[in-house]
Structure formats: structure tokens, C-alpha cells
Design a protein around this motif. Structure first.
Motif, mmCIF file in Angstrom:
data_model
loop_
_atom_site.group_PDB
_atom_site.id
_atom_site.type_symbol
_atom_site.label_atom_id
_atom_site.label_comp_id
_atom_site.label_asym_id
_atom_site.label_seq_id
_atom_site.Cartn_x
_atom_site.Cartn_y
_atom_site.Cartn_z
ATOM 1 N N PRO A 1 0.826 -1.206 0.000
ATOM 2 C CA PRO A 1 0.000 0.000 0.000
ATOM 3 C C PRO A 1 0.866 1.264 0.000
ATOM 4 O O PRO A 1 1.917 1.317 0.644
ATOM 5 N N GLY A 2 0.423 2.273 -0.742
ATOM 6 C CA GLY A 2 1.124 3.540 -0.774
ATOM 7 C C GLY A 2 2.260 3.609 -1.754
ATOM 8 O O GLY A 2 2.874 4.671 -1.936
ATOM 9 N N ARG A 3 2.551 2.498 -2.424
ATOM 10 C CA ARG A 3 3.657 2.465 -3.385
ATOM 11 C C ARG A 3 3.168 2.727 -4.807
ATOM 12 O O ARG A 3 3.937 3.146 -5.675
ATOM 13 N N GLY A 4 1.905 2.439 -5.042
ATOM 14 C CA GLY A 4 1.349 2.614 -6.371
ATOM 15 C C GLY A 4 1.414 1.374 -7.227
ATOM 16 O O GLY A 4 0.671 1.245 -8.203
ATOM 17 N N GLU A 5 2.282 0.458 -6.891
ATOM 18 C CA GLU A 5 2.432 -0.822 -7.602
ATOM 19 C C GLU A 5 2.727 -1.888 -6.546
ATOM 20 O O GLU A 5 3.536 -1.656 -5.640
ATOM 21 N N ASP A 6 2.093 -3.028 -6.632
ATOM 22 C CA ASP A 6 2.504 -4.130 -5.766
ATOM 23 C C ASP A 6 3.932 -4.524 -6.105
ATOM 24 O O ASP A 6 4.381 -4.387 -7.246
ATOM 25 N N LEU A 7 4.654 -4.978 -5.111
ATOM 26 C CA LEU A 7 6.059 -5.330 -5.292
ATOM 27 C C LEU A 7 6.181 -6.682 -5.990
ATOM 28 O O LEU A 7 5.710 -7.698 -5.477
ATOM 29 N N GLN A 8 6.807 -6.680 -7.166
ATOM 30 C CA GLN A 8 7.055 -7.911 -7.905
ATOM 31 C C GLN A 8 8.413 -8.478 -7.494
ATOM 32 O O GLN A 8 9.402 -7.754 -7.447
ATOM 33 N N VAL A 9 8.442 -9.770 -7.232
ATOM 34 C CA VAL A 9 9.640 -10.416 -6.702
ATOM 35 C C VAL A 9 9.886 -11.713 -7.451
ATOM 36 O O VAL A 9 8.951 -12.417 -7.837
ATOM 37 N N ARG A 10 11.142 -12.007 -7.656
ATOM 38 C CA ARG A 10 11.547 -13.326 -8.145
ATOM 39 C C ARG A 10 12.236 -14.053 -7.005
ATOM 40 O O ARG A 10 13.079 -13.475 -6.297
ATOM 41 N N VAL A 11 11.891 -15.318 -6.815
ATOM 42 C CA VAL A 11 12.502 -16.145 -5.774
ATOM 43 C C VAL A 11 13.171 -17.337 -6.441
ATOM 44 O O VAL A 11 12.532 -18.073 -7.197
ATOM 45 N N SER A 12 14.460 -17.520 -6.168
ATOM 46 C CA SER A 12 15.211 -18.669 -6.694
ATOM 47 C C SER A 12 15.809 -19.431 -5.522
ATOM 48 O O SER A 12 16.295 -18.824 -4.565
ATOM 49 N N ILE B 1 7.742 3.831 -15.497
ATOM 50 C CA ILE B 1 7.296 5.013 -14.754
ATOM 51 C C ILE B 1 8.065 6.236 -15.253
ATOM 52 O O ILE B 1 9.295 6.235 -15.261
ATOM 53 N N PRO B 2 7.376 7.293 -15.684
ATOM 54 C CA PRO B 2 8.071 8.457 -16.252
ATOM 55 C C PRO B 2 8.803 9.271 -15.195
ATOM 56 O O PRO B 2 8.462 9.224 -14.004
ATOM 57 N N ALA B 3 9.807 10.028 -15.639
ATOM 58 C CA ALA B 3 10.627 10.823 -14.724
ATOM 59 C C ALA B 3 9.811 11.849 -13.960
ATOM 60 O O ALA B 3 10.152 12.205 -12.822
ATOM 61 N N GLU B 4 8.717 12.329 -14.571
ATOM 62 C CA GLU B 4 7.911 13.352 -13.910
ATOM 63 C C GLU B 4 6.910 12.774 -12.905
ATOM 64 O O GLU B 4 6.135 13.510 -12.276
ATOM 65 N N ASP B 5 6.927 11.468 -12.714
ATOM 66 C CA ASP B 5 6.050 10.837 -11.739
ATOM 67 C C ASP B 5 6.329 11.421 -10.344
ATOM 68 O O ASP B 5 7.491 11.621 -9.973
ATOM 69 N N PRO B 6 5.297 11.711 -9.568
ATOM 70 C CA PRO B 6 5.513 12.322 -8.249
ATOM 71 C C PRO B 6 6.295 11.455 -7.274
ATOM 72 O O PRO B 6 6.814 11.957 -6.270
ATOM 73 N N ARG B 7 6.414 10.164 -7.569
ATOM 74 C CA ARG B 7 7.198 9.287 -6.692
ATOM 75 C C ARG B 7 8.703 9.393 -6.928
ATOM 76 O O ARG B 7 9.497 8.927 -6.107
ATOM 77 N N THR B 8 9.104 10.005 -8.039
ATOM 78 C CA THR B 8 10.512 10.006 -8.428
ATOM 79 C C THR B 8 11.448 10.558 -7.351
ATOM 80 O O THR B 8 12.488 9.952 -7.067
ATOM 81 N N PRO B 9 11.146 11.688 -6.704
ATOM 82 C CA PRO B 9 12.081 12.190 -5.690
ATOM 83 C C PRO B 9 12.301 11.231 -4.514
ATOM 84 O O PRO B 9 13.340 11.291 -3.862
ATOM 85 N N ARG B 10 11.310 10.368 -4.273
ATOM 86 C CA ARG B 10 11.428 9.425 -3.159
ATOM 87 C C ARG B 10 11.812 8.024 -3.633
ATOM 88 O O ARG B 10 11.781 7.077 -2.838
#
Length: 298
Positions: A15-26, A77-86
Motif C-alpha cells: 500500500p502507498g507504493r502505487g504498484e505491488d512489489l514484484q519479486v523473483r525467488v530462486s 514510470i516516467p521521470a515526472e512521476d511524483p514518486r521520483t524524488p522518493r
């Protein structure tokens, strides 16, 4: 060497990230009490990169977890996305989220349930990923006033492998200082044991210094640390981001093989207390009449 099983994408709700975290497990197909390595990719990469290391570690007894950070080209995700600074903070939070979600990750991979050792965890990363991983080892970002910012270290992490980790912020170019304020680290509190790997031909366009900039994390951090300097290596350290990738300007299968051996031996020493391979690898490197690098520790 074991057969490796791998699952992707495994999704962790974030939550709050905008995208669920995708993970690969090996993971190795057999064995129990398996130590865990959480790997943070370099800028633009994803969970699909770094096969030369991730596959090797998994084949030698480690569960390797590779999150896809928000800067990945796969997300667009584009550079102008509001999440970019963080973005740099989201990256660190991704690694913490993986540690918090180990139960879900373990249950999501067929045959893996009940086989992880949560007391033996390392973080690793390359380039921006190394900076991300270093925060969990105790490195901190200096504020504009020069005071270290938030402590984001994690006591669950027992060791680190930091590949091509950038140096002190005093030596940034004016462009980098303006656009990447998070690249002002303090390593004084990076107390968790780590292997730091630097290429002696890695000339960064973000720094006013030469390749020795990448040795700062070793120089300015407390023990217990080791520094592997690879001769002739540039930022890809011989080709660790993947096989035959365009970013590799210094392709060297021998250099990658050395990194595979030494990082595996280091992780076995740091997480399992098995020092024989690590000491043997260090001795072999020192005795080699034409070594690919040198190793020192403090």
C-alpha cells in the motif's frame, strides 16, 4: 551445485507504493535451513537481471530474492512521476518489505515452504542497488546540514555484498549534487559485516574523482569489512547484470567467475560460519601470479 527452482512474479501487497512489489525467488531444489540473500538491482533493471550471480548463489545453497524496484524499465514510470524524488526510499522500503514478507514468499514457491533460515539473511546489490542495500547495513544519507538522516538499518540482516557502491557525496559532480541529493552517504554507522567490490577502472560520470571513489565505503566504514578490487573492471564488473547485455563495457567471463566464487565463499562464511572456502579463495587470489584483483580486510 544444486538444481535451481525459481518463481516469478511473486506479488507482495505494498500500500502507498502505487504498484505491488514484484519479486523473483530462486532456491536450490533440495535442502533445509537455507540462508537468504535479498538482491537489489541497479538502475533500470528488474528481478530478471543479474543471473550470473543470482543463479550461482541459488545453485550453491542460498534462497535469492530479487525485488523489482520502481525505477525498473519494465514498469515504465516516467521521470515526472511524483514518486521520483522518493525513489531511493521506496527502494529501501522494498527490501524491508521482502524481509517482512518472507512467510508469503516461502509459501508461494512450490516445495520451498519450511526451508528458509530467517536467522541467516544477507542483502546484496549493484550500483544503485548497492546503495539501497547499504542502508540496511547501517549507512545513512546526510542532510543538507551534513547531519546523518534516518537510520534504516535492519537487525535481521547479518551481512552484505556491495558491488560498485558509490562513494562520498563531497566528490559528486555539480549535476549529480543537484539532481541526486540522496547520494551523500555516511558510512560511519555501517557496522554490519560486508564485502565491498570495486573496479579499478570504474570511472563514474557522477564523480569528480577517479575509480578510487568506489573504495570509500570500505575506507570510511568500521570493521568488519573486506574490499575486493578487481583489476581492469568497469561498472559492470565484467558482466554481472546479465549475459551479453549492452551495459557491459568490460566483458570478462573470468572476472565474473572470480566474483561468483568469492561472493559465494564470503556469504557462506558470514552467514554459515564456514570459513574454509573464503580463506582458500583469499589465499588463491594472493598466490596467483597474474591475479584478477586483490583482497584486503579490516
Amino acid at each position: 551445485m544444486s538444481t535451481v527452482i525459481s518463481a516469478k512474479p511473486v506479488l507482495l501487497a505494498t500500500p502507498g507504493r502505487g504498484e505491488d512489489l514484484q519479486v523473483r525467488v530462486s532456491a536450490p531444489a533440495t535442502g533445509c535451513g537455507l540462508p537468504v540473500v535479498v538482491f537489489s538491482h541497479g538502475y533500470g533493471w528488474s528481478m530478471n537481471g543479474y543471473a550470473p550471480l543470482a543463479d550461482h548463489w541459488a545453485a550453491h545453497g542460498f534462497v535469492v530474492v530479487q525485488p523489482t524496484h520502481l525505477d525498473s524499465r519494465t514498469l515504465g514510470i516516467p521521470a515526472e512521476d511524483p514518486r521520483t524524488p522518493r525513489m531511493w526510499r521506496f527502494r529501501i522500503e522494498d527490501l524491508t518489505r521482502v524481509l517482512d514478507g518472507l512467510d508469503a514468499l516461502e509459501a508461494s514457491v512450490p516445495g520451498l515452504d519450511g526451508r528458509l533460515d530467517r536467522d541467516r539473511i544477507a542483502v546484496a546489490g549493484h550500483s544503485w542497488g548497492a546503495q539501497t542495500a547499504s542502508a540496511l547495513l547501517g549507512a545513512r544519507v546526510l542532510g543538507p546540514d551534513g547531519v546523518p538522516g534516518e537510520d534504516m538499518s535492519d537487525p535481521r540482516v547479518k551481512a552484505g555484498v556491495l558491488l560498485a557502491l558509490t562513494g562520498l557525496g563531497d566528490d559528486l559532480t555539480p549535476f549529480a549534487a543537484e539532481h541526486f541529493p540522496f547520494m551523500k552517504p555516511s558510512f560511519a554507522t555501517m557496522t554490519t559485516p560486508a564485502l565491498i567490490v570495486a573496479g579499478d577502472n570504474d570511472q563514474s560520470h557522477l564523480s569528480t574523482r577517479g575509480p578510487d571513489w568506489f573504495t570509500d565505503p570500505y575506507t570510511y566504514s568500521p570493521s568488519d569489512k573486506s574490499l575486493l578490487t578487481l583489476f581492469g573492471a568497469e561498472h559492470s564488473l565484467g558482466g554481472i547484470p546479465g549475459y551479453e547485455v549492452a551495459e557491459t563495457t568490460d566483458e570478462s567471463p573470468a572476472r565474473v567467475a572470480l566474483l561468483q566464487r568469492l561472493t559465494t565463499a564470503y556469504l557462506r562464511s558470514a552467514l554459515l560460519g564456514e570459513d574454509t572456502d573464503w580463506k582458500a579463495a583469499a589465499t588463491a587470489l594472493e598466490a596467483d601470479p597474474a591475479p584478477l584483483g586483490n583482497l584486503r580486510s579490516k
